[in-house]
Write a protein that holds these residues in place. Structure first.
Motif, PDB file in Angstrom:
ATOM      1  N   GLU A  42       0.880  -1.089  -0.021  1.00 11.83           N
ATOM      2  CA  GLU A  42      -0.168   0.046   0.114  1.00 11.83           C
ATOM      3  C   GLU A  42       1.043   1.254   0.139  1.00 11.83           C
ATOM      4  O   GLU A  42       1.749   1.378   0.739  1.00 11.83           O
ATOM      5  N   LEU A  67       2.281  21.844  10.398  1.00 11.55           N
ATOM      6  CA  LEU A  67       1.416  21.333  11.233  1.00 11.55           C
ATOM      7  C   LEU A  67       1.375  19.902  10.884  1.00 11.55           C
ATOM      8  O   LEU A  67       0.726  19.470   9.848  1.00 11.55           O
ATOM      9  N   GLN A  69      -0.846  17.564  11.818  1.00 15.37           N
ATOM     10  CA  GLN A  69      -2.305  17.298  11.466  1.00 15.37           C
ATOM     11  C   GLN A  69      -2.779  17.660  10.049  1.00 15.37           C
ATOM     12  O   GLN A  69      -3.722  17.139   9.496  1.00 15.37           O
ATOM     13  N   GLY A  70      -1.928  18.596   9.459  1.00 21.08           N
ATOM     14  CA  GLY A  70      -2.188  19.017   8.251  1.00 21.08           C
ATOM     15  C   GLY A  70      -1.901  17.987   6.858  1.00 21.08           C
ATOM     16  O   GLY A  70      -2.274  18.312   5.847  1.00 21.08           O
ATOM     17  N   ARG A  72      -2.415  14.941   5.062  1.00 18.42           N
ATOM     18  CA  ARG A  72      -3.404  14.148   4.381  1.00 18.42           C
ATOM     19  C   ARG A  72      -3.223  12.831   3.767  1.00 18.42           C
ATOM     20  O   ARG A  72      -2.194  13.025   2.781  1.00 18.42           O
ATOM     21  N   PHE A  73      -3.677  11.822   4.048  1.00 16.65           N
ATOM     22  CA  PHE A  73      -3.387  10.568   3.445  1.00 16.65           C
ATOM     23  C   PHE A  73      -4.490  10.178   2.662  1.00 16.65           C
ATOM     24  O   PHE A  73      -5.745  10.558   3.080  1.00 16.65           O
ATOM     25  N   LYS A  74      -4.281   9.056   1.864  1.00 14.98           N
ATOM     26  CA  LYS A  74      -5.451   8.659   1.146  1.00 14.98           C
ATOM     27  C   LYS A  74      -6.388   7.749   1.838  1.00 14.98           C
ATOM     28  O   LYS A  74      -7.537   7.701   1.985  1.00 14.98           O
ATOM     29  N   VAL A  75      -5.633   6.908   2.774  1.00 14.83           N
ATOM     30  CA  VAL A  75      -6.365   5.959   3.612  1.00 14.83           C
ATOM     31  C   VAL A  75      -6.463   6.549   5.096  1.00 14.83           C
ATOM     32  O   VAL A  75      -5.452   6.882   5.614  1.00 14.83           O
ATOM     33  N   ALA A  76      -7.837   6.663   5.500  1.00 19.38           N
ATOM     34  CA  ALA A  76      -7.989   7.239   6.631  1.00 19.38           C
ATOM     35  C   ALA A  76      -7.218   6.443   7.935  1.00 19.38           C
ATOM     36  O   ALA A  76      -6.845   7.503   8.754  1.00 19.38           O
ATOM     37  N   LEU A  77      -7.364   5.248   7.890  1.00 20.18           N
ATOM     38  CA  LEU A  77      -6.615   4.705   8.993  1.00 20.18           C
ATOM     39  C   LEU A  77      -5.199   4.976   9.094  1.00 20.18           C
ATOM     40  O   LEU A  77      -4.500   5.099  10.084  1.00 20.18           O
ATOM     41  N   GLU A  79      -3.662   7.726   8.158  1.00 19.29           N
ATOM     42  CA  GLU A  79      -3.536   9.236   8.615  1.00 19.29           C
ATOM     43  C   GLU A  79      -3.582   9.270  10.215  1.00 19.29           C
ATOM     44  O   GLU A  79      -3.001   9.815  10.912  1.00 19.29           O
ATOM     45  N   GLU A  80      -4.697   8.084  10.758  1.00 18.76           N
ATOM     46  CA  GLU A  80      -4.809   8.064  12.036  1.00 18.76           C
ATOM     47  C   GLU A  80      -3.613   7.603  12.741  1.00 18.76           C
ATOM     48  O   GLU A  80      -3.076   8.174  13.920  1.00 18.76           O
ATOM     49  N   HIS A  81      -2.999   6.401  12.239  1.00 20.99           N
ATOM     50  CA  HIS A  81      -1.704   5.945  12.760  1.00 20.99           C
ATOM     51  C   HIS A  81      -0.759   6.942  12.784  1.00 20.99           C
ATOM     52  O   HIS A  81       0.140   7.035  13.599  1.00 20.99           O
TER      53      HIS A  81
ATOM     54  N   HIS B  29     -12.913   8.659   5.384  1.00 22.47           N
ATOM     55  CA  HIS B  29     -12.238  10.051   6.189  1.00 22.47           C
ATOM     56  C   HIS B  29     -13.634  10.610   7.061  1.00 22.47           C
ATOM     57  O   HIS B  29     -14.834  10.177   6.604  1.00 22.47           O
ATOM     58  N   ILE B 106      -6.380  22.355  12.781  1.00 18.29           N
ATOM     59  CA  ILE B 106      -5.115  21.286  12.563  1.00 18.29           C
ATOM     60  C   ILE B 106      -3.819  21.850  13.631  1.00 18.29           C
ATOM     61  O   ILE B 106      -2.967  21.259  13.798  1.00 18.29           O
TER      62      ILE B 106
END
Lengths: 184, 125
Positions: A42, A67, A69-70, A72-77, A79-81, B29, B106
Motif C-alpha cells: 500500500e 502542522l 495534523q495537516g 492528508r493520506f488517501k487511507v483514513a486509518l 492518517e490516524e496511525h 475519512h 489542525i
C-alpha cells in the motif's frame, strides 16, 4: 547639546525603522509531500498544503512550519496511525525547518531556476537534526518559487515503526517541499 | 448434513470477518461537515486560546469560527488575521465580508500567529 538631542533621536528612530524594513517573502499555503512507499505494498504518501514559510530576502534566512495534523493520506486509518502512533501529533504538533540559503541574493533570482544550498536544522517529533539540501529558486510574476527535495530517516527523529509494519514503510522518507512566496 | 452446516458457518464467519476487516482498514475519512463542533466562537477567541498555550484540546477537533475576512488566497481565507481556514471547495468570498466557517482545527502556526483549519466550509450556524 540641547539642540542636537532631538536630531539625534530622530536619526536613531530612522535607523531602527530601516532595520525593520527588511524585505520578506511569505506564504501560508506552501506544500510538503512525503512518500515512504515500498513497492507492491500500500502506498504510504501524504500531502500538506497549509505549510507556512518566511524568507528574509536581505539575509537569505528561511523558516518554515508544517502542522503534522495537516498531512492528508488517501487511507483514513493510515492518517490516524501516522498522527497517533508515529508522529504523536498531539504531543508534537509541528515540524519546523530553520536555516540560511548560502550566498543568497534577490538579484541572483530570475525566471530561470537558480540553485542554492540550504543549511539549517529540521525539528520533527521534538527531535532536531541538521539539514543540508539543494533548493531551486526562481522569480515568477513577482513571487519567489522555491522547491526542494530531501531524504529523512524516521529513526533519526526517534520515530519508532513497529516491526509488524516495518517492511511496508520505507526506511528513507522522501520529502518534497514547494513554496510560492509573495512579498509581504 | 452436519458437515454442510459447519462449512456454511465457517464460510459466513470468514466473509463477515473479511468484510469488517476491510471496513476497518479502508474506513472513510471523517466528515467534518456533519460532526458537532466542540468550539464555537470568534477568530480572536480561538487564537487567544492557542497563543496562551491552552489550545491543545482543540487539535483535530471540529470548530466553528466567525470573523471578518482579512485575506483571500488560493484555497484559503484568513479571518481577522487570526485564523486561516483552508477549503476543499473554495467559496466566493471577498475581503471585509463577515463569515462563519466550520472546519477541523489542525493547530497553531507560531510563524504568523494564526490558528489553522482544514476541510472548512462556510456555515450559517
Amino acid at each position: 547639546m540641547k539642540k542636537i538631542l532631538p536630531y539625534l533621536s530622530v536619526v536613531l528612530l530612522l535607523m531602527t525603522f530601516t532595520g525593520f524594513a527588511q524585505q520578506k517573502y511569505i506564504t501560508k499555503n506552501g506544500e510538503i509531500n512525503f512518500e515512504a512507499s515500498v513497492p507492491s505494498f500500500e502506498e504510504v504518501k501524504a500531502k500538506n498544503s497549509t505549510v507556512s514559510a518566511i524568507l528574509n530576502a536581505d539575509t537569505g534566512e528561511f523558516a518554515s512550519l508544517a502542522l503534522i495534523q495537516g498531512f492528508r493520506f488517501k487511507v483514513a486509518l493510515m492518517e490516524e496511525h501516522f498522527n497517533e502512533n508515529y508522529m504523536e501529533s498531539s504531543q508534537y504538533p509541528k515540524a519546523i525547518v530553520k536555516g540560511t540559503l548560502e550566498g543568497f541574493s534577490m538579484d541572483g533570482l530570475s525566471e530561470s531556476t537558480t540553485e542554492y544550498s540550504f543549511k539549517g536544522t529540521i525539528t520533527v517529533h521534538g527531535e532536531s537534526q541538521p539539514l543540508e539540501t539543494i533548493v531551486t529558486m526562481a522569480m515568477i510574476d513577482g513571487n519567489v518559487e522555491m522547491n526542494s527535495s530531501f531524504i529523512l530517516k524516521p529513526e533519526d527523529f526517534n520515530i519508532k515503526i513497529p516491526s509488524i509494519v516495518s517492511n511496508k514503510i520505507a526506511d528513507e522518507v522522501t520529502v518534497t517541499a514547494i513554496y510560492t512566496l509573495s512579498e509581504k | 448434513m452436519k458437515k454442510k452446516s459447519v462449512f456454511m458457518i465457517v464460510t459466513l464467519v470468514l466473509v463477515v470477518g473479511a468484510y469488517s476487516g476491510y471496513r476497518y482498514l479502508y474506513k472513510d475519512h471523517r466528515n467534518i461537515a456533519e460532526e458537532d463542533a466542540v468550539f464555537t466562537g470568534t477568530a480572536q477567541q480561538i487564537q487567544e486560546r492557542f497563543a496562551q498555550g491552552e489550545g491543545d484540546g482543540l487539535l483535530n477537533q471540529t470548530v466553528i469560527v466567525s470573523g471578518t475576512v482579512s485575506q483571500v488566497e488560493e484555497g484559503s481565507v484568513t479571518l481577522d488575521e487570526k485564523v486561516q481556514s483552508v477549503f476543499a471547495q473554495m467559496p466566493s468570498v471577498s475581503e471585509g465580508a463577515q463569515v462563519t466557517v466550520k472546519g477541523r482545527c489542525i493547530g497553531y502556526d507560531d510563524l504568523f500567529e494564526v490558528v489553522k483549519l482544514d476541510q472548512s466550509q462556510l456555515t450559517t450556524q
